[in-house]
Design a protein around this motif. Structure first.
Motif, PDB file in Angstrom:
ATOM      1  N   SER A 104      44.256  59.634  33.915  1.00 21.44           N
ATOM      2  CA  SER A 104      45.495  60.857  34.983  1.00 21.44           C
ATOM      3  C   SER A 104      45.754  60.284  35.991  1.00 21.44           C
ATOM      4  CB  SER A 104      43.549  61.565  35.495  1.00 21.44           C
ATOM      5  OG  SER A 104      43.309  62.267  34.723  1.00 21.44           O
ATOM      6  N   TYR A 105      46.595  60.689  37.042  1.00 14.62           N
ATOM      7  CA  TYR A 105      47.646  60.073  37.632  1.00 14.62           C
ATOM      8  C   TYR A 105      47.227  60.818  38.839  1.00 14.62           C
ATOM      9  CZ  TYR A 105      49.460  58.046  33.802  1.00 14.62           C
ATOM     10  OH  TYR A 105      49.600  57.241  32.873  1.00 14.62           O
ATOM     11  N   ASP A 106      47.275  60.242  40.495  1.00 15.90           N
ATOM     12  CA  ASP A 106      46.482  60.859  41.938  1.00 15.90           C
ATOM     13  C   ASP A 106      48.251  61.623  41.772  1.00 15.90           C
ATOM     14  OD1 ASP A 106      47.213  61.695  44.753  1.00 15.90           O
ATOM     15  OD2 ASP A 106      45.541  60.518  45.006  1.00 15.90           O
ATOM     16  N   ASP A 107      48.848  62.272  42.013  1.00 12.27           N
ATOM     17  CA  ASP A 107      49.834  63.190  42.246  1.00 12.27           C
ATOM     18  C   ASP A 107      50.703  62.815  43.364  1.00 12.27           C
ATOM     19  OD1 ASP A 107      52.746  65.055  40.958  1.00 12.27           O
ATOM     20  OD2 ASP A 107      52.605  65.768  42.846  1.00 12.27           O
ATOM     21  N   GLU A 108      50.320  62.142  44.698  1.00  6.90           N
ATOM     22  CA  GLU A 108      50.698  62.157  46.210  1.00  6.90           C
ATOM     23  C   GLU A 108      50.959  60.462  45.123  1.00  6.90           C
ATOM     24  OE1 GLU A 108      47.751  62.395  49.107  1.00  6.90           O
ATOM     25  OE2 GLU A 108      47.833  64.480  49.172  1.00  6.90           O
ATOM     26  N   ILE A 109      50.083  59.070  44.723  1.00  2.70           N
ATOM     27  CA  ILE A 109      50.850  58.549  44.383  1.00  2.70           C
ATOM     28  C   ILE A 109      52.638  58.462  43.833  1.00  2.70           C
ATOM     29  CG2 ILE A 109      50.605  56.038  43.489  1.00  2.70           C
ATOM     30  CD1 ILE A 109      48.407  56.764  43.917  1.00  2.70           C
ATOM     31  N   LEU A 110      52.829  59.329  42.688  1.00  2.00           N
ATOM     32  CA  LEU A 110      53.342  59.984  41.429  1.00  2.00           C
ATOM     33  C   LEU A 110      54.856  60.163  42.725  1.00  2.00           C
ATOM     34  CD1 LEU A 110      52.218  61.402  38.751  1.00  2.00           C
ATOM     35  CD2 LEU A 110      53.112  59.017  38.497  1.00  2.00           C
ATOM     36  N   GLU A 111      54.604  60.881  43.338  1.00  2.85           N
ATOM     37  CA  GLU A 111      55.647  60.786  44.502  1.00  2.85           C
ATOM     38  C   GLU A 111      55.826  59.495  45.203  1.00  2.85           C
ATOM     39  OE1 GLU A 111      58.513  63.399  47.240  1.00  2.85           O
ATOM     40  OE2 GLU A 111      57.115  63.875  44.661  1.00  2.85           O
ATOM     41  N   GLU A 112      55.279  59.219  45.514  1.00  8.34           N
ATOM     42  CA  GLU A 112      55.265  57.927  46.710  1.00  8.34           C
ATOM     43  C   GLU A 112      56.345  56.873  45.784  1.00  8.34           C
ATOM     44  OE1 GLU A 112      53.359  54.052  48.529  1.00  8.34           O
ATOM     45  OE2 GLU A 112      52.278  55.574  47.995  1.00  8.34           O
ATOM     46  N   TYR A 113      55.268  56.824  44.559  1.00  7.45           N
ATOM     47  CA  TYR A 113      56.526  56.077  43.210  1.00  7.45           C
ATOM     48  C   TYR A 113      57.852  56.249  43.347  1.00  7.45           C
ATOM     49  CZ  TYR A 113      52.975  52.548  42.936  1.00  7.45           C
ATOM     50  OH  TYR A 113      51.800  51.365  43.807  1.00  7.45           O
ATOM     51  N   TYR A 114      57.688  57.397  43.313  1.00  7.37           N
ATOM     52  CA  TYR A 114      59.169  58.185  42.476  1.00  7.37           C
ATOM     53  C   TYR A 114      60.656  57.981  43.769  1.00  7.37           C
ATOM     54  CZ  TYR A 114      62.259  61.932  41.417  1.00  7.37           C
ATOM     55  OH  TYR A 114      63.546  63.065  41.505  1.00  7.37           O
ATOM     56  N   ASN A 115      59.423  58.433  44.385  1.00  8.07           N
ATOM     57  CA  ASN A 115      61.098  58.200  45.960  1.00  8.07           C
ATOM     58  C   ASN A 115      61.049  56.322  45.761  1.00  8.07           C
ATOM     59  OD1 ASN A 115      60.950  60.548  46.822  1.00  8.07           O
ATOM     60  ND2 ASN A 115      59.506  60.516  47.938  1.00  8.07           N
ATOM     61  N   ASN A 116      60.331  55.812  45.557  1.00  8.49           N
ATOM     62  CA  ASN A 116      60.589  54.336  45.784  1.00  8.49           C
ATOM     63  C   ASN A 116      61.791  53.737  44.801  1.00  8.49           C
ATOM     64  OD1 ASN A 116      58.681  53.244  47.650  1.00  8.49           O
ATOM     65  ND2 ASN A 116      57.506  52.570  46.488  1.00  8.49           N
ATOM     66  N   ILE A 117      61.942  54.718  43.456  1.00  8.55           N
ATOM     67  CA  ILE A 117      62.030  53.900  42.441  1.00  8.55           C
ATOM     68  C   ILE A 117      63.804  55.067  42.685  1.00  8.55           C
ATOM     69  CG2 ILE A 117      62.878  54.870  39.868  1.00  8.55           C
ATOM     70  CD1 ILE A 117      60.302  55.418  39.332  1.00  8.55           C
ATOM     71  N   ILE A 118      63.245  55.906  42.954  1.00  9.98           N
ATOM     72  CA  ILE A 118      64.995  56.179  43.536  1.00  9.98           C
ATOM     73  C   ILE A 118      65.780  56.070  44.966  1.00  9.98           C
ATOM     74  CG2 ILE A 118      66.059  58.720  44.559  1.00  9.98           C
ATOM     75  CD1 ILE A 118      65.196  58.577  41.539  1.00  9.98           C
ATOM     76  N   SER A 119      65.330  55.345  45.989  1.00  5.03           N
ATOM     77  CA  SER A 119      65.671  54.275  46.592  1.00  5.03           C
ATOM     78  C   SER A 119      66.524  53.284  46.271  1.00  5.03           C
ATOM     79  CB  SER A 119      64.596  54.353  47.278  1.00  5.03           C
ATOM     80  OG  SER A 119      65.518  53.285  48.511  1.00  5.03           O
ATOM     81  N   CYS A 120      65.447  52.410  44.882  1.00 10.45           N
ATOM     82  CA  CYS A 120      65.769  51.875  44.599  1.00 10.45           C
ATOM     83  C   CYS A 120      67.138  51.628  43.925  1.00 10.45           C
ATOM     84  CB  CYS A 120      65.105  50.921  43.397  1.00 10.45           C
ATOM     85  SG  CYS A 120      64.266  49.520  44.828  1.00 10.45           S
ATOM     86  N   TYR A 121      66.943  52.756  43.014  1.00 13.54           N
ATOM     87  CA  TYR A 121      68.197  52.760  41.665  1.00 13.54           C
ATOM     88  C   TYR A 121      69.319  53.711  43.441  1.00 13.54           C
ATOM     89  CZ  TYR A 121      71.115  56.206  38.904  1.00 13.54           C
ATOM     90  OH  TYR A 121      72.260  56.050  38.230  1.00 13.54           O
TER      91      TYR A 121
END
Length: 423
Positions: A104-121
């Motif tokens: 189970s995942y904390d959706d706020e943490i998923l959002e934070e990591y997702y934004n990191n990925i897009i920024s790195c990309y």
């Protein structure tokens, strides 16, 4: 139907009644089951029914196991039912998906990591010296532009997510967009190029996949949570030194289980599990890569297996060797299942029959004999409909489901549910 050591040999398993309770239920599966494509996926509702059946039979179910856990359907349902789960699979792509489903995942943490990925990309520059560019199979399936974009995305995931559990969530998303972004023929069960296909955009596909997976994760809110222990290992190599499981729920691979390595080759190559996907065939059930001497195997086979192998031998000797090894491996599997089950524990197998050049490959009868000879009691065998094949009982030359005979190959539209108990 109750099966005994006295009646299994004369029984035609195809005459066993289809039991509606094992057919697809009206209840919709949780979206987490659909986060990643996977062949021959186990019906989710069977796990819950198996747990209920075991508990109604006075089995105290605390730990559920799936020894061929695949993409984690049993794992997810066991955890959802508040049980501890133990599972294994030889395929690293399968265990990645299973681990992702079981968390189970904390959706706020998923959002934070997702934004990191897009920024790195957006700032990533591909390394043209990366080994991925030298892999012939990658270049076979992907054009240069898509290789560039996929490498950027994978690098962004690895650099932008420092938590392994959350990183696996995004790597699972990455894995599931590989086929749409490749030349792979859509919906084919065989590795085949589609010369007319326009591969999907990498970043658009990833964004859509992550959105779907986050929504699926939100379905878990409020569910009773157990725990999962998932291992990337061949069950034949697992050392069972003590009994630790109350219920085994599993669906053994078919005779040609090595094909799963071929079907997952894009993910195994891109995720760095191997540089040559063919190496993943080596430990699979029934693989000739680990086959014993054929004559030795013949002497170890039970009666059902000997009947089948003898009928096949004059038709295709190499295939016969593979089938013999498959049955030897399954006999070993049942022996190890008996050892891992606690006293009064139970097991439920879902298995289908096949046919090869007119010879019936009666896997259900063979497995039933294995259980009886191992000492299991109260062996029950039922038949169920395979829902997605009811209207399409044929496959065409490309491996797609078809509704008409023509040159298509007929497939079985039923499979067997076999339940047994340890004394």
């Amino acid at each position: 139907m109750n099966i005994t050591i006295d009646n299994y040999r004369t029984l035609n398993f195809d005459t066993i009644d289809i039991q509606e309770e094992w057919n697809m239920t009206a209840e919709r599966e949780k979206r987490m089951h659909s986060i990643h494509a996977y062949p021959a996926k186990f019906p989710a509702f069977i796990t819950t029914k198996a747990i209920h059946k075991a508990e109604e039979s006075d089995i105290s179910v605390k730990t559920v196991a799936d020894i061929f856990c695949g993409c984690g359907t049993v794992a997810y349902e066991a955890v959802r039912n508040g049980k501890h789960f133990w599972g294994c699979d030889i395929n690293p792509v399968a265990t990645l998906i299973a681990e992702t489903k079981s968390q189970s995942y904390d959706d706020e943490i998923l959002e934070e990591y997702y934004n990191n990925i897009i920024s790195c990309y957006n700032t990533c520059v591909v390394n043209k010296d990366d080994e991925i560019y030298k892999n012939e199979r990658i270049r076979y399936w992907f054009d240069d532009g898509h290789i560039d974009e996929l490498l950027k995305l994978k690098t962004a995931i690895c650099e932008g997510v420092n938590n392994e559990i959350y990183r696996n969530f995004f790597l699972c998303a990455f894995s599931n967009i590989l086929k749409p972004c490749s030349r792979w023929l859509t919906k084919s069960i065989k590795p085949q190029i589609d010369p007319n296909k326009e591969p999907k955009n990498v970043l658009v596909s990833f964004k859509s996949q992550v959105k779907m997976m986050r929504n699926a994760n939100l379905d878990n809110t409020g569910n009773t949570q157990g725990s999962a222990d998932i291992n990337c290992v061949n069950f034949l190599d697992v050392d069972i030194s003590f009994s630790f499981v109350d219920l085994v729920v599993t669906s053994p691979p078919y005779v040609t289980s090595y094909e799963y390595a071929d079907l997952h080759q894009l993910s195994t190559l891109w995720l760095g599990f191997t540089n040559d996907f063919r190496t993943l065939r080596e430990g699979t059930i029934g693989s000739l890569y680990h086959a014993d001497n054929f004559n030795d195997n013949i002497n170890k086979l039970n009666e059902t297996a000997q009947d089948i192998v003898s009928k096949m031998y004059s038709i295709d000797k190499r295939k016969t060797r593979s089938v013999a090894q498959y049955y030897i491996d399954m006999q070993t599997t049942v022996h190890k299942v008996y050892k891992m089950l606690r006293s009064n524990g139970g097991c439920l197998f879902v298995i289908g029959n096949t046919e090869y050049k007119g010879v019936k490959i009666d896997n259900a009868k063979h497995l039933t004999e294995c259980l009886l000879k191992e000492g299991f009691i109260n062996v029950e065998v039922d038949r169920r409909k395979i829902s997605n094949k009811i209207l399409t009982p044929y496959r065409d030359a490309n491996g797609k489901f078809a509704k008409i005979k023509g040159s298509s190959r007929k497939i079985y539209s039923e499979e067997f549910v076999i339940f047994a108990r340890k004394k």
